[in-house]
Design a protein around this motif. Structure first.
Motif, short mmCIF file in Angstrom:
data_model
loop_
_atom_site.label_atom_id
_atom_site.label_comp_id
_atom_site.label_asym_id
_atom_site.label_seq_id
_atom_site.Cartn_x
_atom_site.Cartn_y
_atom_site.Cartn_z
N GLY A 93 28.79 35.41 33.22
CA GLY A 93 27.55 35.71 34.20
C GLY A 93 27.93 36.17 35.56
N LYS A 94 28.97 36.29 35.74
CA LYS A 94 29.12 36.79 37.28
C LYS A 94 29.82 38.12 37.23
CE LYS A 94 28.91 32.39 39.10
NZ LYS A 94 29.50 31.25 39.78
N TYR A 95 29.71 38.74 38.54
CA TYR A 95 30.40 40.07 38.81
C TYR A 95 30.72 39.93 40.38
CZ TYR A 95 26.37 42.14 40.89
OH TYR A 95 25.31 42.35 41.87
N GLY A 96 31.67 40.94 40.61
CA GLY A 96 32.06 40.67 42.05
C GLY A 96 32.76 42.37 42.33
N GLU A 97 32.87 42.47 43.65
CA GLU A 97 33.27 43.73 44.14
C GLU A 97 34.75 43.45 44.61
OE1 GLU A 97 31.21 47.12 46.33
OE2 GLU A 97 32.34 45.97 47.96
N VAL A 98 35.71 44.28 43.86
CA VAL A 98 37.07 44.13 44.23
C VAL A 98 37.77 45.56 44.49
CG1 VAL A 98 39.43 43.25 43.29
CG2 VAL A 98 37.12 42.40 42.50
N VAL A 99 38.55 45.51 45.42
CA VAL A 99 39.31 46.75 45.80
C VAL A 99 40.78 46.86 45.14
CG1 VAL A 99 40.61 48.02 47.62
CG2 VAL A 99 38.47 46.98 48.18
N ARG A 100 40.92 47.87 44.32
CA ARG A 100 42.22 48.18 43.69
C ARG A 100 42.67 49.37 43.92
NH1 ARG A 100 43.30 43.27 40.96
NH2 ARG A 100 41.46 42.36 40.01
N PRO A 101 44.08 49.57 43.52
CA PRO A 101 44.63 51.01 43.52
C PRO A 101 43.99 52.00 42.61
CG PRO A 101 46.23 49.15 42.65
CD PRO A 101 44.95 48.48 43.00
N ASN A 102 43.69 53.04 43.00
CA ASN A 102 43.23 54.18 42.22
C ASN A 102 44.11 54.70 40.98
OD1 ASN A 102 40.89 55.35 41.41
ND2 ASN A 102 41.36 57.22 42.69
N PHE A 103 45.46 54.76 41.28
CA PHE A 103 46.23 54.99 40.34
C PHE A 103 47.42 54.18 40.20
CE2 PHE A 103 44.75 58.88 42.41
CZ PHE A 103 44.40 59.90 41.60
N ILE A 104 48.02 53.78 39.08
CA ILE A 104 49.04 52.96 38.91
C ILE A 104 49.95 53.36 37.93
CG2 ILE A 104 48.01 50.80 39.68
CD1 ILE A 104 48.40 50.00 36.61
N THR A 105 51.27 53.33 37.68
CA THR A 105 52.05 53.69 36.98
C THR A 105 52.50 52.06 36.47
OG1 THR A 105 52.89 55.61 37.80
CG2 THR A 105 54.35 54.60 35.96
N LEU A 106 52.09 52.05 35.08
CA LEU A 106 52.58 50.67 34.38
C LEU A 106 53.74 50.41 33.32
CD1 LEU A 106 50.91 47.42 33.90
CD2 LEU A 106 51.12 48.61 31.71
N LYS A 107 54.78 49.97 33.47
CA LYS A 107 55.56 49.89 32.45
C LYS A 107 55.48 48.63 31.48
CE LYS A 107 60.48 49.61 31.18
NZ LYS A 107 61.67 48.79 31.81
N ALA A 108 55.61 48.56 30.16
CA ALA A 108 55.32 47.47 29.48
C ALA A 108 56.14 47.66 28.22
CB ALA A 108 53.95 47.36 29.15
#
Ligand code: ZN
Length: 152
Positions: A93-108
């Protein structure tokens, strides 16, 4: 497969650091299948294992009709910034504004223990970063500039 219970903020398990996965066998496959079913039912974009009470470094993301199963993920690179609203199945029931990187390279690693690398941009990058944080006990509200009630 089974629907698992999604823990809500305030539950101490959500604040713990998850452990590396060493088992790529049946138990992990079962967990991934259950998480997938749980995510579909909850109509979310991602779900991390600690959200269903399992402290393992596993998350799944469902964006643009594609499922990603990520085990022992590492963010290799990040670039740029994006600011947008975010929510979480563990913060109903909630939301918020968050700054994140626009591009990422993820290894998994996939469910069979095979490594892979994904380049993600925009919302997909955001979803990966959000789920990754869960593995370290971080919830988006910790990083949000504001958190508001959803008006529905
Ligand atoms: Zn979340």
């Amino acid at each position: 497969m089974a629907i698992r219970n999604i823990l809500q903020i305030g539950d101490p398990t959500l604040r713990k650091k998850s452990f590396e996965v060493t088992d790529f066998g049946e138990k992990t496959h079962q967990l991934l299948d259950d998480m997938k079913e749980t995510l579909i039912k909850a109509d979310g974009a991602g779900l991390a294992a600690p959200q269903v009470g399992v402290l393992r470094r596993i998350f799944i993301v469902y964006v643009d009709g594609k499922f990603y199963e990520c085990i022992n993920p590492v963010i290799l690179k990040q670039k740029g910034k994006q600011r947008d609203n975010e929510d979480c199945l563990s913060v109903k029931g909630k939301y918020g504004e968050v700054v994140r990187p626009n591009f990422i390279t993820l290894k998994a690693f996939d469910r069979y223990g095979k490594p892979f690398v994904v380049n993600a941009e925009g919302f997909l990058a955001r979803a990966f970063c959000h789920e990754y944080d869960h593995l370290d006990g971080i919830i988006y509200v910790d990083k949000a500039e504001f958190v508001r009630e959803e008006s529905r």
